[in-house]
Structure formats: structure tokens, C-alpha cells
Design an enzyme around this catalytic site. Structure first.
Site, PDB file in Angstrom:
ATOM      1  N   ASP A  50       0.886  -1.155   0.000  1.00 57.10           N
ATOM      2  CA  ASP A  50       0.000   0.000   0.000  1.00 57.10           C
ATOM      3  C   ASP A  50       0.937   1.221   0.000  1.00 57.10           C
ATOM      4  O   ASP A  50       2.122   1.101   0.336  1.00 57.10           O
ATOM      5  CB  ASP A  50      -0.855  -0.033   1.276  1.00 57.10           C
ATOM      6  CG  ASP A  50      -1.684   1.213   1.448  1.00 57.10           C
ATOM      7  OD1 ASP A  50      -2.247   1.688   0.441  1.00 57.10           O
ATOM      8  OD2 ASP A  50      -1.761   1.728   2.577  1.00 57.10           O
ATOM      9  N   ASP A  94      -0.168   5.020   0.865  1.00 54.06           N
ATOM     10  CA  ASP A  94      -0.463   6.013   1.904  1.00 54.06           C
ATOM     11  C   ASP A  94      -0.378   5.379   3.297  1.00 54.06           C
ATOM     12  O   ASP A  94      -1.171   4.501   3.625  1.00 54.06           O
ATOM     13  CB  ASP A  94      -1.869   6.582   1.698  1.00 54.06           C
ATOM     14  CG  ASP A  94      -1.987   7.364   0.390  1.00 54.06           C
ATOM     15  OD1 ASP A  94      -1.057   8.122   0.075  1.00 54.06           O
ATOM     16  OD2 ASP A  94      -3.007   7.224  -0.301  1.00 54.06           O
ATOM     17  N   ARG A 152     -11.866   8.257  -2.787  1.00 54.27           N
ATOM     18  CA  ARG A 152     -12.185   9.661  -2.486  1.00 54.27           C
ATOM     19  C   ARG A 152     -13.683   9.878  -2.259  1.00 54.27           C
ATOM     20  O   ARG A 152     -14.091  10.450  -1.243  1.00 54.27           O
ATOM     21  CB  ARG A 152     -11.701  10.529  -3.641  1.00 54.27           C
ATOM     22  CG  ARG A 152     -11.466  11.972  -3.273  1.00 54.27           C
ATOM     23  CD  ARG A 152     -10.951  12.739  -4.478  1.00 54.27           C
ATOM     24  NE  ARG A 152      -9.756  12.152  -5.058  1.00 54.27           N
ATOM     25  CZ  ARG A 152      -9.322  12.382  -6.295  1.00 54.27           C
ATOM     26  NH1 ARG A 152      -9.977  13.201  -7.094  1.00 54.27           N
ATOM     27  NH2 ARG A 152      -8.225  11.802  -6.755  1.00 54.27           N
TER      28      ARG A 152
HETATM   29  C1  BG6 Z   1      -5.939   5.646  -0.346  1.00 51.48           C
HETATM   30  C2  BG6 Z   1      -6.013   6.430   0.944  1.00 51.48           C
HETATM   31  O1  BG6 Z   1      -4.643   5.188  -0.535  1.00 51.48           O
HETATM   32  O2  BG6 Z   1      -6.319   6.463  -1.451  1.00 51.48           O
HETATM   33  C3  BG6 Z   1      -7.384   7.067   1.102  1.00 51.48           C
HETATM   34  O3  BG6 Z   1      -5.743   5.558   2.028  1.00 51.48           O
HETATM   35  C4  BG6 Z   1      -7.731   7.890  -0.133  1.00 51.48           C
HETATM   36  O4  BG6 Z   1      -7.367   7.869   2.257  1.00 51.48           O
HETATM   37  C5  BG6 Z   1      -7.628   7.013  -1.376  1.00 51.48           C
HETATM   38  O5  BG6 Z   1      -9.055   8.420  -0.036  1.00 51.48           O
HETATM   39  C6  BG6 Z   1      -7.939   7.764  -2.666  1.00 51.48           C
HETATM   40  O6  BG6 Z   1      -6.941   8.703  -2.926  1.00 51.48           O
HETATM   41  P1  BG6 Z   1      -7.034   9.896  -3.968  1.00 51.48           P
HETATM   42  O7  BG6 Z   1      -5.639  10.480  -3.916  1.00 51.48           O
HETATM   43  O8  BG6 Z   1      -7.321   9.285  -5.317  1.00 51.48           O
HETATM   44  O9  BG6 Z   1      -8.090  10.821  -3.513  1.00 51.48           O
HETATM   45 MG    MG Z   2      -2.829   3.143   3.604  1.00 52.52          MG
END
Ligand code: BG6
Ligand code: MG
Length: 223
Positions: A9, A11, A49
Site C-alpha cells: 500500500d 499512503d 475519495r
Molecule cells: C488511499 C487512501 O490510498 O487512497 C485514502 O488511504 C484515499 O485515504 C484514497 O481516499 C484515494 O486517494 P485519492 O488520492 O485518489 O483521492
Molecule cells: Mg494506507
């Protein structure tokens, strides 16, 4: 079955961008007069999101108060805040132990992949200087089902050409752990607030991770 790949993963595992997602949502929530705190944020980790926005609205009992267009605007705004924060990331923001783990794994012939549902994942990897260290970066735009669905993990395994049971998945969220387990990968949790299935192995922080630790503990599912 021998270990063949590490599927990360992004984030909260590779870098602390989970904190940046939190800050961006917090800014939007404050502007909208909604409550949002770190505890609520736990449920947003690994969630797309739009689904994240729905959770925040639901927690504030106002899911029906906004039109689909308004919700799109809110999600867009949050993403603008998030993108600004992403531009502040540098190599120094790679979490402890991660670069060494990725380099060790590749030196031993293991494949590496990123299974992030974030559409900003490629930019985050560029900012922290790790874009060239992964054999596969799953395209979040093509993933239909967010975590806890196993789709993104299975996509990584398929693109690597490796049986999912020969992969270790590393995650900081409950949704991600469920996805890894459903994909039949060996699940490593990093400081996960467990509210469902437990990972096969849990560490308190990325600094505790090493290739040795993973090789010592890895057992393919069904063996
Ligand atoms: C995930 C995060 O990796 O990505 C979430 O843990 C986030 O918190 C999701 O909402 C979507 O990300 P993004 O950057 O496309 O808004
Ligand atoms: Mg994560």
C-alpha cells in the site's frame, strides 16, 4: 510456495501521506462546518475519495443534504488541498525501513508492486524519489472496487505474473488487510487499528520491517 513479491500500500506504508489525506479532509470539513477527527479518519484509510466523502457526510447525518454535483465539487476541493500538500513531500518523507526493504527485496530477485487506490500515487512516488523501484504500480483509475475488495491486490499479482499466494501484502488499514486476505496473500499490518480480520503478522511501525523478518514469517496460504 516460495515468496516472490512484495505488494505495498502507499499512503501510510511507504510515506505518511495518510496524514496529508487527513489534513485535506479536515480543511474541507471545517469549511463545511462538519465534524471530523483522527478517529473518524481511521475508517477512511484505503477508501476511495468519493466513498470517504460519503463516510464524513454520513457521520454528520447529512448525506442527503447535498446534490451529486455538490459532492463532486467537495471531493475536487479536497483533492486540490491534498495535491498542494503532496508537493511538499521529499525523499525525507519515506517512512523508516521502507527503502532498505524495497532495495533488499529487489536485490534478492523479488518483485515489488504498489497497490494504492489513490489516483495521486504516481505523483507521490515521484516526489519521494521511489517511482523507479516498483515493477508494477496499479492504475487506480481502472480499479472498480476499492479496498476491502481484493481487486487491486489481484491486479498487481496478475500484472506481475505471480500467484497471489506467493505475495506478501503490506497495509496500514483494516480495509487493506481484508483485501490482502481475500486475495489469498500473506497480510502484514503496520500499526493497524484492528476492527475486523487480523493480519497474519503485525508490526508497530515500518522501522520494524526487514526482508529477514518477512522471509522468516511468510507461509503461503493453504500450506
Ligand atoms: C488511499 C487512501 O490510498 O487512497 C485514502 O488511504 C484515499 O485515504 C484514497 O481516499 C484515494 O486517494 P485519492 O488520492 O485518489 O483521492
Ligand atoms: Mg494506507
Amino acid at each position: 510456495m516460495e515468496l516472490k513479491a512484495l505488494v505495498f500500500d502507499l499512503d501510510g506504508v511507504i510515506t505518511d501521506s495518510a496524514e496529508l489525506h487527513y489534513q485535506a479532509w479536515k480543511k474541507l470539513a471545517t469549511e463545511l462546518g462538519l465534524t471530523f477527527d483522527r478517529e473518524q479518519n481511521e475508517a477512511l484509510k484505503g477508501v476511495s475519495r468519493m466513498d470517504s466523502l460519503e463516510i464524513i457526510l454520513k457521520n454528520n447525518h447529512c448525506s442527503d443534504a447535498y446534490s451529486a454535483e455538490e459532492k463532486e465539487t467537495f471531493a475536487f476541493r479536497k483533492n486540490e488541498y491534498y495535491k498542494e500538500l503532496v508537493e511538499t513531500l521529499t525523499e525525507k518523507d519515506i517512512l523508516p525501513g521502507i527503502k532498505a526493504l524495497v532495495l533488499d527485496a529487489r536485490a534478492k530477485g523479488l518483485k515489488t508492486a504498489i497497490a494504492s487506490v489513490s489516483k495521486n500515487a504516481p505523483r507521490v512516488l515521484e516526489r519521494i524519489g521511489l517511482a523507479d523501484y516498483f515493477d508494477v504500480i496499479a492504475d487506480a483509475a481502472k480499479v472498480r472496487n476499492s479496498k476491502p475488495d481484493p481487486e487491486i491486490f489481484l491486479t498487481c499479482a496478475q500484472q506481475l505474473g505471480i500467484d497471489p499466494r506467493a505475495c506478501i501484502g503490506l497495509e496500514d488499514s483494516q480495509a487493506g488487510i481484508e483485501g490482502i486476505l481475500s486475495a489469498k496473500m500473506y497480510a502484514v499490518g503496520i500499526n493497524v487499528t484492528v476492527t475486523g480480520s487480523s493480519p497474519d503478522l503485525m508490526v508497530g511501525s515500518t522501522g520494524e520491517l526487514s526482508l529477514d523478518l518477512l522471509l522468516k514469517n511468510f507461509v503461503a496460504k493453504g500450506e
